[in-house]
Design a protein around this motif. Structure first.
Motif, PDB file in Angstrom:
ATOM      1  N   ASP A 178       0.814  -1.220   0.000  1.00  0.00           N
ATOM      2  CA  ASP A 178       0.000   0.000   0.000  1.00  0.00           C
ATOM      3  C   ASP A 178       0.845   1.267   0.000  1.00  0.00           C
ATOM      4  OD1 ASP A 178      -3.040   0.853   0.458  1.00  0.00           O
ATOM      5  OD2 ASP A 178      -1.732   2.218   1.584  1.00  0.00           O
ATOM      6  N   HIS A 179       1.745   1.371   0.978  1.00  0.00           N
ATOM      7  CA  HIS A 179       2.624   2.543   1.008  1.00  0.00           C
ATOM      8  C   HIS A 179       3.834   2.298   1.897  1.00  0.00           C
ATOM      9  CE1 HIS A 179      -0.051   3.458   4.551  1.00  0.00           C
ATOM     10  NE2 HIS A 179       1.067   3.915   5.092  1.00  0.00           N
ATOM     11  N   ILE A 180       4.818   3.157   1.751  1.00  0.00           N
ATOM     12  CA  ILE A 180       5.874   3.242   2.742  1.00  0.00           C
ATOM     13  C   ILE A 180       5.741   4.613   3.413  1.00  0.00           C
ATOM     14  CG2 ILE A 180       7.463   1.679   1.565  1.00  0.00           C
ATOM     15  CD1 ILE A 180       9.063   4.254   0.841  1.00  0.00           C
ATOM     16  N   HIS A 238      10.035   5.150   8.009  1.00  0.00           N
ATOM     17  CA  HIS A 238       9.340   4.971   9.298  1.00  0.00           C
ATOM     18  C   HIS A 238       8.574   3.658   9.378  1.00  0.00           C
ATOM     19  CE1 HIS A 238       5.950   5.761  12.167  1.00  0.00           C
ATOM     20  NE2 HIS A 238       6.952   6.187  12.906  1.00  0.00           N
ATOM     21  N   HIS A 239       7.792   3.317   8.346  1.00  0.00           N
ATOM     22  CA  HIS A 239       7.043   2.059   8.365  1.00  0.00           C
ATOM     23  C   HIS A 239       6.700   1.602   6.957  1.00  0.00           C
ATOM     24  CE1 HIS A 239       3.672   5.038   8.314  1.00  0.00           C
ATOM     25  NE2 HIS A 239       3.034   4.120   7.622  1.00  0.00           N
ATOM     26  N   VAL A 240       6.312   0.329   6.862  1.00  0.00           N
ATOM     27  CA  VAL A 240       5.772  -0.196   5.607  1.00  0.00           C
ATOM     28  C   VAL A 240       4.321  -0.570   5.858  1.00  0.00           C
ATOM     29  CG1 VAL A 240       7.999  -1.061   4.833  1.00  0.00           C
ATOM     30  CG2 VAL A 240       6.459  -2.589   6.032  1.00  0.00           C
ATOM     31  N   THR A 244       5.243  -2.191  11.012  1.00  0.00           N
ATOM     32  CA  THR A 244       4.391  -2.677   9.925  1.00  0.00           C
ATOM     33  C   THR A 244       2.943  -2.274  10.168  1.00  0.00           C
ATOM     34  OG1 THR A 244       5.874  -4.556   9.570  1.00  0.00           O
ATOM     35  CG2 THR A 244       3.625  -4.757   8.711  1.00  0.00           C
ATOM     36  N   GLU A 245       2.328  -1.737   9.117  1.00  0.00           N
ATOM     37  CA  GLU A 245       0.942  -1.273   9.179  1.00  0.00           C
ATOM     38  C   GLU A 245       0.100  -2.120   8.233  1.00  0.00           C
ATOM     39  OE1 GLU A 245       0.598   2.733   7.669  1.00  0.00           O
ATOM     40  OE2 GLU A 245      -1.482   2.952   8.305  1.00  0.00           O
ATOM     41  N   LEU A 246      -1.084  -2.477   8.675  1.00  0.00           N
ATOM     42  CA  LEU A 246      -2.074  -3.110   7.800  1.00  0.00           C
ATOM     43  C   LEU A 246      -3.100  -2.040   7.430  1.00  0.00           C
ATOM     44  CD1 LEU A 246      -2.749  -6.444   9.750  1.00  0.00           C
ATOM     45  CD2 LEU A 246      -0.825  -5.846   8.267  1.00  0.00           C
TER      46      LEU A 246
END
Ligand code: CO
Length: 134
Positions: free
Chosen positions: A6-8, A77-79, A127-129
């Motif tokens: 989705d994004h970084i 920062h996150h994926v 990590t983000e969902l």
């Protein structure tokens, strides 16, 4: 479980400078800009095909991104992985024994539903969902 990258997320100190870099040097179209109070950030999405770069500027030093910047400086920062069913995805990673930051999805940018997993259970990668708004 995941349908797309989705994004970084990239932590920045100067949003306008970062936008100039990504839109100018990389030619990425700016798709969206929003203050997401719940996460304490001003955020900008840039298009990379179906995926995005998400620039994050903290609203306050004590926000999550503010603390990250103080500790690490600007940078990755996150994926975020896209899913069509974040409730099922959360159940699955919970059943797999992963440590969750968000036990339940929260409202993120563009009215998406999002949940973060703890970097301690993802090899150090925050990590983000993400389930996009329908
Ligand atoms: Co994100």
């Amino acid at each position: 479980m995941f349908s797309r990258m989705d994004h970084i997320g990239v932590a920045v100190e100067d949003l306008d400078e970062a936008i100039a870099l990504y839109t100018g040097s990389f030619g990425m179209p700016q798709a969206h800009r929003e203050t997401v109070e719940a996460f304490g950030v001003e955020a900008v999405l840039l298009d990379v095909g179906e995926s995005h770069v998400e620039l994050l500027k903290p609203l306050t030093p004590d926000s999550g991104v503010g603390k990250f910047l103080a500790k690490n400086g600007p940078g990755l920062h996150h994926v975020a992985y896209g899913t069509d069913d974040i409730d099922a995805a959360l159940d699955r990673v919970r059943a797999a024994g992963m440590k969750l930051i968000d036990e339940e999805p929260r409202t993120g940018i563009r009215n998406s539903r999002v949940a973060f997993l703890h970097p301690k259970s993802t090899g150090g990668v925050l990590t983000e969902l993400v389930e996009a708004a329908h």
